[in-house]
Design a protein around this motif. Structure first.
Motif, PDB file in Angstrom:
ATOM      1  N   TRP A   6       0.828  -1.185   0.000  1.00 43.30           N
ATOM      2  CA  TRP A   6       0.000   0.000   0.000  1.00 43.30           C
ATOM      3  C   TRP A   6       0.876   1.253   0.000  1.00 43.30           C
ATOM      4  N   ARG A   7       0.281   2.349  -0.420  1.00 44.08           N
ATOM      5  CA  ARG A   7       0.983   3.629  -0.406  1.00 44.08           C
ATOM      6  C   ARG A   7       0.362   4.513   0.669  1.00 44.08           C
ATOM      7  N   PRO A   8       1.145   4.935   1.667  1.00 45.88           N
ATOM      8  CA  PRO A   8       0.581   5.833   2.675  1.00 45.88           C
ATOM      9  C   PRO A   8       0.256   7.183   2.061  1.00 45.88           C
ATOM     10  N   ILE A   9      -0.816   7.825   2.507  1.00 45.03           N
ATOM     11  CA  ILE A   9      -1.146   9.149   2.032  1.00 45.03           C
ATOM     12  C   ILE A   9      -0.852  10.148   3.136  1.00 45.03           C
ATOM     13  N   GLY A 147     -12.701  14.639  17.529  1.00 42.51           N
ATOM     14  CA  GLY A 147     -11.816  15.682  17.043  1.00 42.51           C
ATOM     15  C   GLY A 147     -10.404  15.211  16.771  1.00 42.51           C
ATOM     16  N   THR A 148     -10.064  13.963  17.151  1.00 44.97           N
ATOM     17  CA  THR A 148      -8.719  13.453  16.909  1.00 44.97           C
ATOM     18  C   THR A 148      -8.690  12.409  15.806  1.00 44.97           C
ATOM     19  N   THR A 149      -9.848  11.825  15.467  1.00 46.41           N
ATOM     20  CA  THR A 149      -9.911  10.860  14.379  1.00 46.41           C
ATOM     21  C   THR A 149     -10.980  11.299  13.386  1.00 46.41           C
ATOM     22  N   PRO A 150     -10.779  10.996  12.101  1.00 45.48           N
ATOM     23  CA  PRO A 150     -11.762  11.406  11.099  1.00 45.48           C
ATOM     24  C   PRO A 150     -13.075  10.645  11.262  1.00 45.48           C
ATOM     25  N   ASN A 151     -14.174  11.281  10.885  1.00 45.04           N
ATOM     26  CA  ASN A 151     -15.428  10.543  10.783  1.00 45.04           C
ATOM     27  C   ASN A 151     -15.400   9.773   9.471  1.00 45.04           C
ATOM     28  N   GLY A 152     -16.302   8.842   9.325  1.00 44.77           N
ATOM     29  CA  GLY A 152     -16.319   8.073   8.085  1.00 44.77           C
ATOM     30  C   GLY A 152     -17.138   6.815   8.227  1.00 44.77           C
ATOM     31  N   VAL A 153     -16.896   5.873   7.312  1.00 45.54           N
ATOM     32  CA  VAL A 153     -17.712   4.669   7.272  1.00 45.54           C
ATOM     33  C   VAL A 153     -16.882   3.495   6.766  1.00 45.54           C
ATOM     34  N   SER A 162     -14.627  -1.237  -6.094  1.00 48.47           N
ATOM     35  CA  SER A 162     -14.591  -1.087  -7.549  1.00 48.47           C
ATOM     36  C   SER A 162     -15.770  -0.303  -8.110  1.00 48.47           C
ATOM     37  N   ALA A 163     -16.928  -0.314  -7.420  1.00 48.10           N
ATOM     38  CA  ALA A 163     -18.127   0.318  -7.987  1.00 48.10           C
ATOM     39  C   ALA A 163     -18.807   1.308  -7.036  1.00 48.10           C
ATOM     40  N   VAL A 164     -18.998   0.925  -5.787  1.00 52.21           N
ATOM     41  CA  VAL A 164     -19.764   1.772  -4.865  1.00 52.21           C
ATOM     42  C   VAL A 164     -18.944   2.973  -4.401  1.00 52.21           C
ATOM     43  N   PHE A 165     -17.724   2.714  -3.912  1.00 53.38           N
ATOM     44  CA  PHE A 165     -16.832   3.782  -3.464  1.00 53.38           C
ATOM     45  C   PHE A 165     -15.455   3.617  -4.113  1.00 53.38           C
ATOM     46  N   PRO A 166     -15.360   3.895  -5.421  1.00 54.36           N
ATOM     47  CA  PRO A 166     -14.074   3.716  -6.109  1.00 54.36           C
ATOM     48  C   PRO A 166     -12.975   4.646  -5.618  1.00 54.36           C
ATOM     49  N   ASN A 167     -13.350   5.705  -4.892  1.00 50.81           N
ATOM     50  CA  ASN A 167     -12.358   6.649  -4.366  1.00 50.81           C
ATOM     51  C   ASN A 167     -12.120   6.470  -2.868  1.00 50.81           C
ATOM     52  N   ALA A 168     -12.471   5.318  -2.347  1.00 50.61           N
ATOM     53  CA  ALA A 168     -12.273   5.058  -0.918  1.00 50.61           C
ATOM     54  C   ALA A 168     -10.814   5.236  -0.527  1.00 50.61           C
ATOM     55  N   GLU A 169     -10.592   5.790   0.674  1.00 52.43           N
ATOM     56  CA  GLU A 169      -9.228   6.019   1.136  1.00 52.43           C
ATOM     57  C   GLU A 169      -8.467   4.720   1.386  1.00 52.43           C
ATOM     58  N   LEU A 170      -9.182   3.684   1.784  1.00 56.31           N
ATOM     59  CA  LEU A 170      -8.544   2.378   1.986  1.00 56.31           C
ATOM     60  C   LEU A 170      -9.445   1.294   1.404  1.00 56.31           C
ATOM     61  N   LYS A 171      -8.874   0.474   0.532  1.00 60.04           N
ATOM     62  CA  LYS A 171      -9.599  -0.663  -0.037  1.00 60.04           C
ATOM     63  C   LYS A 171      -8.882  -1.944   0.376  1.00 60.04           C
ATOM     64  N   VAL A 172      -9.657  -2.884   0.888  1.00 59.65           N
ATOM     65  CA  VAL A 172      -9.117  -4.166   1.335  1.00 59.65           C
ATOM     66  C   VAL A 172      -9.895  -5.280   0.646  1.00 59.65           C
ATOM     67  N   TYR A 173      -9.162  -6.303   0.188  1.00 63.03           N
ATOM     68  CA  TYR A 173      -9.811  -7.492  -0.363  1.00 63.03           C
ATOM     69  C   TYR A 173      -9.453  -8.671   0.539  1.00 63.03           C
ATOM     70  N   ALA A 264      -5.552   1.612   8.280  1.00 64.77           N
ATOM     71  CA  ALA A 264      -6.368   2.825   8.248  1.00 64.77           C
ATOM     72  C   ALA A 264      -5.706   3.934   9.050  1.00 64.77           C
ATOM     73  N   ARG A 265      -5.171   3.590  10.209  1.00 66.39           N
ATOM     74  CA  ARG A 265      -4.519   4.601  11.030  1.00 66.39           C
ATOM     75  C   ARG A 265      -3.346   5.250  10.285  1.00 66.39           C
ATOM     76  N   GLU A 266      -2.560   4.412   9.582  1.00 69.05           N
ATOM     77  CA  GLU A 266      -1.437   4.958   8.824  1.00 69.05           C
ATOM     78  C   GLU A 266      -1.914   5.966   7.782  1.00 69.05           C
ATOM     79  N   ARG A 267      -3.002   5.627   7.127  1.00 68.64           N
ATOM     80  CA  ARG A 267      -3.493   6.520   6.077  1.00 68.64           C
ATOM     81  C   ARG A 267      -4.207   7.749   6.641  1.00 68.64           C
TER      82      ARG A 267
END
Length: 278
Positions: A6-9, A147-153, A162-173, A264-267
């Protein structure tokens, strides 16, 4: 094990965006739902089991005696579009204000869900529901954020990255051998059967135990489901090019949860927490 790196952002991007989406995909019985739920709880994010939405759609079809999707396509789409779906993080799945958490896991739904999921119209309708439910989960996550961690889902399924959230910050298979997945599913069914038997004994009821499939039969069903998911025309099961692939055949449940949470924490720009993450 990991099959991709993976590539950290950057930390700045994560903290500026504040919303963080984790897409967990994989074949049947790979542990997507239980893992995604645990990751969401650990990170304080919202959770959506997208497979439950397809199972609810299948239950709607069975209850309304829709066995031929092509002949009664419009009827099923209408039922789905006018139904209320509520996926709650502590396992409960509600359909039209009824808890159907157990019923959507029954053998009839297991056999019919692939047929429902391959229909393009059903997938288009479910996609609307997925994004709507995810937006609501994100709002709840944002309200609870410290306030210290992002909200999200966190959402799991077969085409989330691949289809629902193609721009997801983290994708796991998530993947595992068919036999490993069959053993897990058999264990789940056996545990549920034993629990039901214990309740019946406590109530003094004499009930005949239903026949359950063998591990080998479940493995064949899983392989058939894999084939149907991979080869369907609309939104087939695919590994997103930027997904992290985890084979959990020989991992403990805690290891896979800790690994995804630390990814996820790394990203997010947050230090890793677990020593057993891989």
């Amino acid at each position: 094990m990991f099959c991709r790196r993976w590539r950290p952002i950057s930390t700045a991007i994560c903290h500026q965006a504040r919303a963080f989406t984790i897409a967990i995909d994989g074949p049947a019985a790979s542990g997507k739902s239980s893992t995604a739920r645990a990751v969401a709880l650990e990170l304080g994010l919202g959770y959506i089991d997208s497979g439950s939405i397809y199972r609810c759609a299948t239950l709607l079809a069975l209850r309304n005696k829709i066995s031929d999707i092509d002949a009664r396509h419009a009827d099923l789409i209408g039922l789905i579009s006018h139904s209320k779906f509520d996926i709650r993080i502590l396992r409960n799945v509600w359909l039209n204000n009824e808890d159907v958490s157990k019923e959507i896991r029954c053998a009839d739904v297991n056999r019919f869900v692939a047929e429902i999921a391959r229909d393009a119209g059903v997938r288009a309708e479910v996609l609307k529901i997925q994004r709507s439910v995810a937006a609501n989960a994100e709002k709840k996550s944002a309200a609870a954020a410290d306030g210290t961690t992002p909200n999200g889902v966190v959402m799991d399924g077969r085409d989330i990255g691949s289809a629902v959230f193609p721009n997801a910050e983290l994708k796991v298979y998530l993947d595992a051998s068919a036999m490993a997945r069959a053993i897990r599913r058999w264990d789940q069914m056996n545990s549920a059967r034993n629990a039901q038997g214990k309740r019946s004994e406590e109530d003094g009821a004499q009930t005949e135990k239903p026949a359950y499939p063998t591990v080998e039969e479940i493995a064949r069903e899983i392989e058939e489901r894999d084939y149907a998911d991979i080869n369907r025309a609309h939104s087939p099961l695919r590994i997103a090019p930027d997904a992290v692939v985890i084979d959990n055949t020989n991992l403990t449940f805690e290891q896979q949860v800790h690994t995804i949470s630390d990814l996820a924490r790394e990203r997010m720009g947050i230090p890793r927490k677990h020593e057993d993450s891989i």
